[in-house]
Write an enzyme that holds these catalytic residues in place. Structure first.
Site, PDB file in Angstrom:
ATOM      1  N   ASP A  33      14.550  98.149  13.304  1.00 20.56           N
ATOM      2  CA  ASP A  33      14.969  99.503  13.696  1.00 20.56           C
ATOM      3  C   ASP A  33      16.248  99.415  14.517  1.00 20.56           C
ATOM      4  OD1 ASP A  33      14.004  98.335  15.993  1.00 20.56           O
ATOM      5  OD2 ASP A  33      12.971 100.118  16.701  1.00 20.56           O
ATOM      6  N   PHE A  83       9.791  95.044  12.404  1.00 23.36           N
ATOM      7  CA  PHE A  83      10.281  96.283  11.793  1.00 23.36           C
ATOM      8  C   PHE A  83      11.695  96.533  12.309  1.00 23.36           C
ATOM      9  CE2 PHE A  83       5.852  96.486  13.324  1.00 23.36           C
ATOM     10  CZ  PHE A  83       5.330  95.920  12.181  1.00 23.36           C
ATOM     11  N   ASP A  98       6.841  92.079  17.717  1.00 21.49           N
ATOM     12  CA  ASP A  98       7.569  93.336  17.539  1.00 21.49           C
ATOM     13  C   ASP A  98       7.164  94.361  18.592  1.00 21.49           C
ATOM     14  OD1 ASP A  98       9.180  95.243  15.501  1.00 21.49           O
ATOM     15  OD2 ASP A  98       7.447  96.289  16.329  1.00 21.49           O
TER      16      ASP A  98
HETATM   17  N1  LIG Z   1      10.325  97.833  15.692  1.00 21.29           N
HETATM   18  C1  LIG Z   1       9.645  98.924  15.985  1.00 21.29           C
HETATM   19  N2  LIG Z   1      10.244 100.131  15.921  1.00 21.29           N
HETATM   20  C2  LIG Z   1       9.519 101.218  16.228  1.00 21.29           C
HETATM   21  C3  LIG Z   1       8.189 101.171  16.631  1.00 21.29           C
HETATM   22  C4  LIG Z   1       7.781 102.487  16.854  1.00 21.29           C
HETATM   23  C5  LIG Z   1       6.458 102.987  17.336  1.00 21.29           C
HETATM   24  N3  LIG Z   1       5.380 102.168  16.982  1.00 21.29           N
HETATM   25  C6  LIG Z   1       4.132 102.515  17.560  1.00 21.29           C
HETATM   26  C7  LIG Z   1       3.042 101.656  17.143  1.00 21.29           C
HETATM   27  C8  LIG Z   1       2.247 101.318  18.174  1.00 21.29           C
HETATM   28  C9  LIG Z   1       2.860 101.619  19.434  1.00 21.29           C
HETATM   29  O1  LIG Z   1       1.975 102.171  20.340  1.00 21.29           O
HETATM   30  C10 LIG Z   1       4.089 102.428  19.060  1.00 21.29           C
HETATM   31  O2  LIG Z   1       4.019 103.752  19.483  1.00 21.29           O
HETATM   32  C11 LIG Z   1       8.875 103.299  16.594  1.00 21.29           C
HETATM   33  N4  LIG Z   1       9.907 102.518  16.230  1.00 21.29           N
HETATM   34  C12 LIG Z   1      11.294 102.886  15.979  1.00 21.29           C
HETATM   35  O3  LIG Z   1      11.960 102.969  17.232  1.00 21.29           O
HETATM   36  C13 LIG Z   1      13.026 103.916  17.129  1.00 21.29           C
HETATM   37  C14 LIG Z   1      12.732 105.065  18.054  1.00 21.29           C
HETATM   38  O4  LIG Z   1      13.300 104.885  19.261  1.00 21.29           O
HETATM   39  P1  LIG Z   1      13.547 106.162  20.224  1.00 21.29           P
HETATM   40  O5  LIG Z   1      14.676 106.936  19.589  1.00 21.29           O
HETATM   41  O6  LIG Z   1      13.922 105.512  21.542  1.00 21.29           O
HETATM   42  O7  LIG Z   1      12.256 106.920  20.277  1.00 21.29           O
HETATM   43  C15 LIG Z   1      13.007 104.421  15.687  1.00 21.29           C
HETATM   44  O8  LIG Z   1      13.844 103.642  14.872  1.00 21.29           O
HETATM   45  C16 LIG Z   1      11.555 104.232  15.331  1.00 21.29           C
HETATM   46  O9  LIG Z   1      11.365 104.191  13.938  1.00 21.29           O
HETATM   47  C17 LIG Z   1       7.558  99.885  16.718  1.00 21.29           C
HETATM   48  O10 LIG Z   1       6.387  99.706  17.054  1.00 21.29           O
HETATM   49  N5  LIG Z   1       8.335  98.815  16.395  1.00 21.29           N
END
Ligand SMILES: Nc1nc2c(c(CN[C@H]3C=C[C@H](O)[C@@H]3O)cn2[C@@H]2O[C@H](COP(=O)(O)O)[C@@H](O)[C@H]2O)c(=O)[nH]1
Length: 306
Positions: free
Chosen positions: A215, A213, A283
């Site tokens: 991000d 994903f 990821d």
């Molecule tokens: N690639 C990727 N990006 C992810 C996540 C997740 C949360 N996934 C949940 C699923 C199971 C786990 O237990 C996680 O809690 C959020 N994001 C992204 O990160 C950024 C937030 O950053 P900050 O501003 O520091 O909070 C924002 O773009 C957000 O959209 C992920 O898994 N993969």
């Protein structure tokens, strides 16, 4: 998901500002081959889960709003996940489709227990309304019905979400080519798979087809690991926290090269170990690593997609 894979590969071979370093991938794959990364979904203990359809509704609302936290330096994804959880625990009808269509900015702020306007708050509210309306119109108000109609296919789910909800259409045009990233649609499928442990609403026979994903955290981790190399101009933009425009070459390359690099890493680890590794697992490992490094500098783009 083939369109995500092939279009991001195209970017990586035409890229001007970001390079995928195969020796960096080799190094990471070599260190990972003995201890395959395993991070538990909800390792933070912040998500709502009741093993039923309300969890599906929660996850769709969560991923509708899962973007762009950085403009408020105190706000993070954790506030969103735990705020929505607390909201649902105190009122099980809070995410009913008719109510989703009526929320205002101040009400959303209250759900997240946030004292000031959220970044892109008007867009967040608009997207909630869009999801509520379309759920009601096409799925009897239930996100669980949408998932049930996907025939245990994550690829079908991503396609269905993109076709019904314009806010999830995370694609762009780069050097004349259409590039697909589908970050929030794919993470919704991955969240279902993770939360339900591959059973029930999380049972997808093609979970291996999902990519990472793209991000703002994962590209920064990949750069730190030596998997991505930045041009001096991109390095300086990130160092100075200068904003990068959504759809600019730099922004598309950061995201697309991340997807492509992890696909390559996945193939290499699978070859070295003889075991199938999933992009979803890589990821979560990369993301969990990234959020534990507060000093990690990431690119800044105002976007509803991530
Ligand atoms: N690639 C990727 N990006 C992810 C996540 C997740 C949360 N996934 C949940 C699923 C199971 C786990 O237990 C996680 O809690 C959020 N994001 C992204 O990160 C950024 C937030 O950053 P900050 O501003 O520091 O909070 C924002 O773009 C957000 O959209 C992920 O898994 N993969």
């Amino acid at each position: 998901m083939e369109e995500v894979r092939s279009s991001t590969a195209w970017v990586s071979t035409h890229s001007s500002h970001v390079t995928v370093d195969f020796s960096g991938i080799e190094k990471v794959a070599e260190t990972m081959k003995n201890t395959l990364p395993k991070v538990e979904w909800d390792f933070e203990g912040i998500h709502y889960f009741d093993n039923g359809p309300l969890t599906v509704q929660y996850l769709l609302v969560l991923d509708t709003l899962n973007f762009c936290f950085w403009p408020d330096e105190d706000l993070s994804y954790d506030h969103l996940a735990s705020g929505l959880k607390a909201t649902l625990e105190s009122d099980k009808t809070a995410f009913d489709a008719d109510r989703l269509q009526k929320y205002t900015g101040p009400q959303l702020r209250k759900m997240l227990n946030w004292p000031r306007p959220l970044p892109l708050e008007d867009e967040r509210v608009r997207l909630l309304h869009e999801v509520g309306l379309e759920l009601e119109r096409s799925f009897g108000g239930k996100a669980s019905k949408l998932v049930e109609s996907c025939d245990k296919s994550a690829a079908n789910l991503v396609a269905l979400i993109a076709s019904h909800f314009p806010g999830f259409r995370d694609h762009t045009v780069y050097k004349g080519h259409q590039i697909f990233l589908y970050k929030r649609a794919q993470i919704f499928a991955a969240d279902l798979w993770g939360a339900f442990k591959g059973q029930g609403y999380g049972d997808f026979e093609d979970i291996s087809s999902i990519t990472i994903f793209a991000d703002y955290i994962v590209p920064a981790v990949l750069q730190q690991l030596g998997v991505l190399r930045y041009s001096s101009s991109v390095a300086s933009i990130i160092k100075k926290n200068t904003e990068i425009t959504s759809g600019s070459e730099e922004e598309v390359e950061l995201r697309a090269c991340s997807v492509y690099a992890v696909e390559q890493m996945k193939e290499l680890i699978s070859k070295k170990t003889g075991k199938q590794v999933l992009s979803v697992e890589l990821d979560l490992w990369l993301w969990a690593f990234g959020i534990k490094c507060p000093s990690l500098q990431h690119h800044r783009t105002l976007s509803i997609y991530y």
